[in-house]
Write a protein that holds these residues in place. Structure first.
Motif, mmCIF file in Angstrom:
data_model
loop_
_atom_site.group_PDB
_atom_site.id
_atom_site.type_symbol
_atom_site.label_atom_id
_atom_site.label_comp_id
_atom_site.label_asym_id
_atom_site.label_seq_id
_atom_site.Cartn_x
_atom_site.Cartn_y
_atom_site.Cartn_z
ATOM 1 N N GLY A 176 40.460 42.593 29.638
ATOM 2 C CA GLY A 176 39.908 41.248 29.557
ATOM 3 C C GLY A 176 38.657 41.114 30.410
ATOM 4 N N LYS A 177 37.636 40.473 29.869
ATOM 5 C CA LYS A 177 36.342 40.388 30.547
ATOM 6 C C LYS A 177 36.231 39.068 31.290
ATOM 7 N N VAL A 178 35.981 39.153 32.611
ATOM 8 C CA VAL A 178 36.025 37.961 33.457
ATOM 9 C C VAL A 178 34.824 37.883 34.385
ATOM 10 N N VAL A 179 34.577 36.661 34.880
ATOM 11 C CA VAL A 179 33.597 36.430 35.937
ATOM 12 C C VAL A 179 34.290 35.679 37.068
ATOM 13 N N ILE A 180 33.728 35.789 38.262
ATOM 14 C CA ILE A 180 34.271 35.106 39.448
ATOM 15 C C ILE A 180 33.206 34.182 40.014
ATOM 16 N N LEU A 181 33.622 32.961 40.336
ATOM 17 C CA LEU A 181 32.774 32.036 41.081
ATOM 18 C C LEU A 181 33.315 31.949 42.491
ATOM 19 N N GLU A 182 32.538 32.460 43.449
ATOM 20 C CA GLU A 182 32.970 32.541 44.839
ATOM 21 C C GLU A 182 32.639 31.267 45.608
ATOM 22 N N GLY A 183 33.332 31.081 46.745
ATOM 23 C CA GLY A 183 33.025 29.975 47.647
ATOM 24 C C GLY A 183 31.925 30.366 48.623
ATOM 25 N N ASN A 184 31.776 29.573 49.701
ATOM 26 C CA ASN A 184 30.767 29.877 50.717
ATOM 27 C C ASN A 184 31.031 31.244 51.342
ATOM 28 N N PRO A 185 30.076 32.145 51.334
ATOM 29 C CA PRO A 185 30.298 33.460 51.936
ATOM 30 C C PRO A 185 30.530 33.397 53.442
ATOM 31 N N GLU A 186 30.132 32.269 54.079
ATOM 32 C CA GLU A 186 30.316 32.126 55.528
ATOM 33 C C GLU A 186 31.748 31.750 55.903
ATOM 34 N N ALA A 187 32.554 31.365 54.921
ATOM 35 C CA ALA A 187 33.918 30.893 55.184
ATOM 36 C C ALA A 187 34.939 31.977 54.884
ATOM 37 N N ASP A 188 35.875 32.181 55.816
ATOM 38 C CA ASP A 188 36.861 33.234 55.648
ATOM 39 C C ASP A 188 37.723 33.020 54.413
ATOM 40 N N ASN A 189 38.043 31.769 54.072
ATOM 41 C CA ASN A 189 38.896 31.564 52.901
ATOM 42 C C ASN A 189 38.189 31.991 51.620
ATOM 43 N N ALA A 190 36.856 31.853 51.577
ATOM 44 C CA ALA A 190 36.108 32.333 50.418
ATOM 45 C C ALA A 190 36.195 33.852 50.314
ATOM 46 N N VAL A 191 36.068 34.515 51.448
ATOM 47 C CA VAL A 191 36.176 35.981 51.477
ATOM 48 C C VAL A 191 37.557 36.419 51.011
ATOM 49 N N GLN A 192 38.590 35.752 51.525
ATOM 50 C CA GLN A 192 39.961 36.135 51.181
ATOM 51 C C GLN A 192 40.271 35.867 49.713
ATOM 52 N N ARG A 193 39.763 34.768 49.182
ATOM 53 C CA ARG A 193 40.021 34.471 47.765
ATOM 54 C C ARG A 193 39.308 35.457 46.854
ATOM 55 N N LYS A 194 38.104 35.872 47.231
ATOM 56 C CA LYS A 194 37.416 36.917 46.448
ATOM 57 C C LYS A 194 38.246 38.208 46.467
ATOM 58 N N LEU A 195 38.779 38.555 47.630
ATOM 59 C CA LEU A 195 39.619 39.757 47.713
ATOM 60 C C LEU A 195 40.862 39.622 46.829
ATOM 61 N N GLY A 196 41.472 38.428 46.832
ATOM 62 C CA GLY A 196 42.653 38.210 45.997
ATOM 63 C C GLY A 196 42.338 38.316 44.520
ATOM 64 N N PHE A 197 41.200 37.756 44.110
ATOM 65 C CA PHE A 197 40.786 37.877 42.713
ATOM 66 C C PHE A 197 40.550 39.342 42.355
ATOM 67 N N MET A 198 39.924 40.076 43.257
ATOM 68 C CA MET A 198 39.665 41.493 42.984
ATOM 69 C C MET A 198 40.971 42.288 42.917
ATOM 70 N N ASP A 199 41.956 41.907 43.731
ATOM 71 C CA ASP A 199 43.272 42.552 43.625
ATOM 72 C C ASP A 199 43.830 42.374 42.218
ATOM 73 N N ALA A 200 43.703 41.158 41.683
ATOM 74 C CA ALA A 200 44.212 40.879 40.337
ATOM 75 C C ALA A 200 43.401 41.619 39.271
ATOM 76 N N VAL A 201 42.084 41.693 39.458
ATOM 77 C CA VAL A 201 41.221 42.422 38.519
ATOM 78 C C VAL A 201 41.633 43.894 38.457
ATOM 79 N N ASN A 202 41.814 44.490 39.628
ATOM 80 C CA ASN A 202 42.141 45.913 39.675
ATOM 81 C C ASN A 202 43.551 46.193 39.175
ATOM 82 N N GLU A 203 44.509 45.379 39.619
ATOM 83 C CA GLU A 203 45.890 45.603 39.200
ATOM 84 C C GLU A 203 46.085 45.303 37.718
#
Length: 327
Positions: A176-203
């Motif tokens: 499935g072909k997807v895109v991600i819209l990230e939050g503020n790169p300065e905020a830790d929750n944005a970083v963590q949510r990007k990592l979580g999305f990437m976990d789902a993409v890879n798995e």
């Protein structure tokens, strides 16, 4: 005695009201015994510093905190402030400094910038103010450099984003072909949510076409998603790091006649996305109980003022919300 906070998700139900009852009212009941002596001498002043009040999530947070404060006017004074938008970092710094100048006893803060907010918070702590970090964790290295040890009271953003991403992966299937819209790169929750999305993409063996920030903002997300649709003609799914951006994504899909055809997941479970989920314009979001998180912060601030100290991470609840979960 220093306590390492327990995992709240293990002790309470995950209904929308469950966290309110156990996390807020239960904590208040616990406070009544241990803090009676401390509160009898002086009614403390508590300040809540939030992120953008243009974001429905933080409007809910403020409303929940103000409702709780109104029911406890005999125990503490309360004031809440927010930013005009998600990148108005200076407003948060000013708010911290103003609360210190006004001799507030407790500051509960959801940092917009995980690194920049460490310095004003360290000054507040040095001035004797109890500071409770909720929602977005302060940067660990910046805390260490500033010589502060501050507990974090908030959700597992990476796990929550993976929940939403997994729901999308299950719906789309491998490839499935997807895109991600990230939050503020300065905020830790944005970083963590990007990592979580990437976990789902890879798995889930999804194909990631692109990933860019829309800084948590609806209109910026609308513009970004419109550009994605122009650049990529085969998008099947979208992972938005908060529901404000998910609203912008749906707006772009509506304009392109693609609502319901491209699947969208978000994070926050704000009221505005619930009809979109029920109507098929969004697939899922993640509940993180924002109003209750602020109340939790108030209660832990009062506990610290009563003599307890905390370190580590209190994990507050998260839950995947799909159409079947909405009445």
């Amino acid at each position: 005695m220093t306590k390492t906070p327990e995992n709240f998700a293990m002790r309470i139900g995950l209904t929308r009201r469950g966290f309110v009852v156990a996390g807020a009212i239960g904590s208040a009941a616990a406070l009544s015994g241990g803090l009676t002596t401390a509160l009898a001498a002086e009614k403390p002043k508590i300040g809540l510093v939030q992120k953008s009040l243009a974001n429905e999530f933080f409007k809910q947070m403020q409303a929940g905190a103000e409702k709780y404060a109104a029911a406890n006017t005999d125990k503490f004074e309360f004031k809440a402030v927010g930013m005009k938008d998600e990148r108005d970092f200076a407003a948060q710094v000013d708010a911290i400094e103003n609360f210190v100048t006004q001799k507030y006893d407790i500051i509960v803060v959801a940092p917009a910038d995980s690194k920049a907010m460490v310095t004003p918070i360290a000054k507040a702590l040095k001035a004797g103010v109890k500071v409770i970090n909720i929602d977005v964790e302060l940067d660990k290295d910046a805390k260490k450099a500033a010589g502060i040890d501050l507990a974090f009271f908030g959700p597992d953003n990476r796990a929550g984003a993976k929940m939403a991403g997994d729901a999308l992966a299950k719906d789309l299937g491998p490839g499935g072909k997807v895109v991600i819209l990230e939050g503020n790169p300065e905020a830790d929750n944005a970083v963590q949510r990007k990592l979580g999305f990437m976990d789902a993409v890879n798995e889930g063996k999804l194909t990631l076409l692109d990933s860019k920030t829309a800084h948590w903002e609806t209109e910026e997300a609308n513009t970004l998603m419109t550009n994605f649709l122009t650049q990529y003609h085969d998008i099947q799914g979208v992972m938005a790091a908060n529901d404000s951006m998910a609203l912008g994504v749906v707006k772009a899909l509506d304009a392109a006649g693609l609502s319901g055809k491209i699947k969208v997941v978000g994070f926050d479970n704000i009221p505005a996305v619930q009809p979109l989920i029920k109507g098929g314009k969004m697939l899922a979001t993640v509940e993180q109980y924002g109003a209750d998180m602020a109340v939790l912060g108030i209660n832990y601030g009062l506990k610290e003022r009563g003599g307890e100290t905390f370190s580590g991470w209190v994990k507050t609840p998260i839950k995947l919300i799909e159409a079947k979960d909405l009445s």
